[in-house]
Design a protein around this motif. Structure first.
Motif, PDB file in Angstrom:
ATOM      1  N   PRO A  51       0.818  -1.218   0.000  1.00  0.00           N
ATOM      2  CA  PRO A  51       0.000   0.000   0.000  1.00  0.00           C
ATOM      3  C   PRO A  51       0.852   1.267   0.000  1.00  0.00           C
ATOM      4  N   PHE A  52       2.129   1.149   0.331  1.00  0.00           N
ATOM      5  CA  PHE A  52       3.020   2.311   0.411  1.00  0.00           C
ATOM      6  C   PHE A  52       3.862   2.449  -0.848  1.00  0.00           C
ATOM      7  N   GLY A  53       3.604   1.608  -1.861  1.00  0.00           N
ATOM      8  CA  GLY A  53       4.338   1.682  -3.104  1.00  0.00           C
ATOM      9  C   GLY A  53       5.661   0.930  -3.106  1.00  0.00           C
ATOM     10  N   HIS A  54       5.957   0.202  -2.038  1.00  0.00           N
ATOM     11  CA  HIS A  54       7.191  -0.586  -1.962  1.00  0.00           C
ATOM     12  C   HIS A  54       7.013  -1.876  -2.755  1.00  0.00           C
ATOM     13  N   ARG A  55       7.971  -2.187  -3.620  1.00  0.00           N
ATOM     14  CA  ARG A  55       7.906  -3.389  -4.450  1.00  0.00           C
ATOM     15  C   ARG A  55       8.568  -4.541  -3.698  1.00  0.00           C
ATOM     16  N   LEU A  56       7.836  -5.655  -3.608  1.00  0.00           N
ATOM     17  CA  LEU A  56       8.361  -6.874  -2.996  1.00  0.00           C
ATOM     18  C   LEU A  56       8.403  -7.968  -4.056  1.00  0.00           C
ATOM     19  N   GLU A  57       9.474  -8.729  -4.095  1.00  0.00           N
ATOM     20  CA  GLU A  57       9.580  -9.836  -5.037  1.00  0.00           C
ATOM     21  C   GLU A  57      10.101 -11.059  -4.303  1.00  0.00           C
ATOM     22  N   TRP A  58       9.617 -12.221  -4.720  1.00  0.00           N
ATOM     23  CA  TRP A  58      10.096 -13.464  -4.132  1.00  0.00           C
ATOM     24  C   TRP A  58       9.799 -14.621  -5.077  1.00  0.00           C
ATOM     25  N   ASP A  59      10.493 -15.699  -4.848  1.00  0.00           N
ATOM     26  CA  ASP A  59      10.241 -16.931  -5.583  1.00  0.00           C
ATOM     27  C   ASP A  59       9.415 -17.844  -4.690  1.00  0.00           C
ATOM     28  N   ALA A  60       8.573 -18.647  -5.316  1.00  0.00           N
ATOM     29  CA  ALA A  60       7.708 -19.555  -4.566  1.00  0.00           C
ATOM     30  C   ALA A  60       7.646 -20.899  -5.275  1.00  0.00           C
ATOM     31  N   ARG A  74       4.748 -21.995  -0.876  1.00  0.00           N
ATOM     32  CA  ARG A  74       5.591 -21.321   0.116  1.00  0.00           C
ATOM     33  C   ARG A  74       6.660 -20.552  -0.619  1.00  0.00           C
ATOM     34  N   SER A  75       7.081 -19.464  -0.009  1.00  0.00           N
ATOM     35  CA  SER A  75       8.181 -18.698  -0.588  1.00  0.00           C
ATOM     36  C   SER A  75       9.468 -19.480  -0.362  1.00  0.00           C
ATOM     37  N   VAL A  76      10.417 -19.302  -1.252  1.00  0.00           N
ATOM     38  CA  VAL A  76      11.715 -19.965  -1.132  1.00  0.00           C
ATOM     39  C   VAL A  76      12.810 -18.916  -1.271  1.00  0.00           C
ATOM     40  N   GLY A  77      13.977 -19.232  -0.761  1.00  0.00           N
ATOM     41  CA  GLY A  77      15.097 -18.304  -0.878  1.00  0.00           C
ATOM     42  C   GLY A  77      14.959 -17.140   0.085  1.00  0.00           C
ATOM     43  N   GLU A  78      15.531 -16.024  -0.313  1.00  0.00           N
ATOM     44  CA  GLU A  78      15.586 -14.825   0.530  1.00  0.00           C
ATOM     45  C   GLU A  78      14.418 -13.892   0.239  1.00  0.00           C
ATOM     46  N   ALA A  79      13.236 -14.252   0.668  1.00  0.00           N
ATOM     47  CA  ALA A  79      12.055 -13.410   0.449  1.00  0.00           C
ATOM     48  C   ALA A  79      12.018 -12.289   1.484  1.00  0.00           C
ATOM     49  N   GLU A  80      11.734 -11.055   1.032  1.00  0.00           N
ATOM     50  CA  GLU A  80      11.576  -9.939   1.966  1.00  0.00           C
ATOM     51  C   GLU A  80      10.385 -10.160   2.887  1.00  0.00           C
ATOM     52  N   LEU A  81       9.382 -10.842   2.371  1.00  0.00           N
ATOM     53  CA  LEU A  81       8.168 -11.128   3.127  1.00  0.00           C
ATOM     54  C   LEU A  81       7.900 -12.630   3.018  1.00  0.00           C
ATOM     55  N   PRO A  82       8.585 -13.441   3.829  1.00  0.00           N
ATOM     56  CA  PRO A  82       8.370 -14.894   3.755  1.00  0.00           C
ATOM     57  C   PRO A  82       6.890 -15.216   3.951  1.00  0.00           C
ATOM     58  N   ASN A  83       6.392 -16.176   3.164  1.00  0.00           N
ATOM     59  CA  ASN A  83       4.971 -16.488   3.227  1.00  0.00           C
ATOM     60  C   ASN A  83       4.711 -17.912   2.773  1.00  0.00           C
ATOM     61  N   CYS A  84       3.526 -18.379   3.104  1.00  0.00           N
ATOM     62  CA  CYS A  84       3.050 -19.665   2.628  1.00  0.00           C
ATOM     63  C   CYS A  84       1.525 -19.600   2.632  1.00  0.00           C
ATOM     64  N   GLY A  85       0.912 -20.564   1.990  1.00  0.00           N
ATOM     65  CA  GLY A  85      -0.540 -20.547   1.961  1.00  0.00           C
ATOM     66  C   GLY A  85      -1.099 -21.831   1.397  1.00  0.00           C
ATOM     67  N   ARG A  86      -2.406 -21.943   1.508  1.00  0.00           N
ATOM     68  CA  ARG A  86      -3.107 -23.107   0.985  1.00  0.00           C
ATOM     69  C   ARG A  86      -4.529 -22.676   0.653  1.00  0.00           C
ATOM     70  N   VAL A  87      -5.035 -23.205  -0.444  1.00  0.00           N
ATOM     71  CA  VAL A  87      -6.425 -22.953  -0.807  1.00  0.00           C
ATOM     72  C   VAL A  87      -7.062 -24.298  -1.133  1.00  0.00           C
ATOM     73  N   ARG A  88      -8.256 -24.509  -0.569  1.00  0.00           N
ATOM     74  CA  ARG A  88      -9.009 -25.759  -0.786  1.00  0.00           C
ATOM     75  C   ARG A  88     -10.239 -25.453  -1.627  1.00  0.00           C
ATOM     76  N   PHE A  89     -10.574 -26.413  -2.465  1.00  0.00           N
ATOM     77  CA  PHE A  89     -11.731 -26.306  -3.344  1.00  0.00           C
ATOM     78  C   PHE A  89     -12.618 -27.515  -3.076  1.00  0.00           C
ATOM     79  N   ASP A  90     -13.788 -27.287  -2.486  1.00  0.00           N
ATOM     80  CA  ASP A  90     -14.691 -28.383  -2.154  1.00  0.00           C
ATOM     81  C   ASP A  90     -16.026 -28.201  -2.855  1.00  0.00           C
ATOM     82  N   PRO A  91     -16.621 -29.292  -3.347  1.00  0.00           N
ATOM     83  CA  PRO A  91     -17.954 -29.184  -3.934  1.00  0.00           C
ATOM     84  C   PRO A  91     -18.940 -28.677  -2.872  1.00  0.00           C
TER      85      PRO A  91
END
Length: 180
Positions: A51-60, A74-91
């Protein structure tokens, strides 16, 4: 910081999963994701604009891939903002729709950037992901994201917070067009 949200999309699981699985689609509905570029079968390079215009880049990398059911990353390597996540899709019980449940976890660094991010998100960080899923729902159900006059040019209008009550744009606003 942990974000979670859920929604039901009136589309079959295979369509909703397929849209999300093409990671480059995420920038069409996730507010701060500027671009995702696949770099391999399970790897990608992400670019986000804070939101402040700062650019973040990472590999995942994709971690939990169950076709038409779940995607994890999940992010890998030297991420400025380490992160991970999961999304489920259910009928969904109606036999037509898909229940989408998303979880994202960010490790906020103890830097000045981390402090700004924490202050910005405040007490309602889940609303951001909830809004992202709402935009995904709009795209998959109607083919577009409906914009209010407070954000008539979509993601390019991030500097227009807070939004004003709905009203027609003035002639001057229309003449100025979208911010560069």
């Amino acid at each position: 910081m942990e974000l979670w949200a859920a929604t039901t999309i009136r589309q079959p699981v295979s369509r909703v999963y397929g849209h999300w699985r093409h990671l480059e689609n995420l920038s069409t509905f996730m507010t701060y994701i500027d671009r995702i570029r696949p770099t391999g079968e399970r790897t990608s390079h992400w670019t986000a604009i804070t939101p402040f215009g700062h650019r973040l880049e990472w590999d995942a990398e994709l971690t939990d891939v169950v076709p038409d059911r779940q995607l994890g990353w999940r992010s890998v390597g030297e991420a400025e903002l380490p992160n991970c996540g999961r999304v489920r899709f259910d009928p969904a019980p109606d036999g037509v729709s898909t229940e989408v449940r998303a979880l994202m976890v960010f490790v906020i660094p103890g830097t000045e950037l981390g402090g700004m991010i924490s202050r910005y998100f405040g007490d309602t960080p889940n609303e951001l992901l909830d809004d992202d899923l709402h935009r995904l729902k709009q795209i998959l159900e109607t083919g577009e994201v409906v914009l209010s006059d407070g954000a008539p040019w979509g993601k390019r209008s991030r500097k227009e917070f807070p939004q004003r009550p709905a009203q027609p744009l003035s002639a001057g606003e229309l003449a100025r067009g979208a911010p560069a």
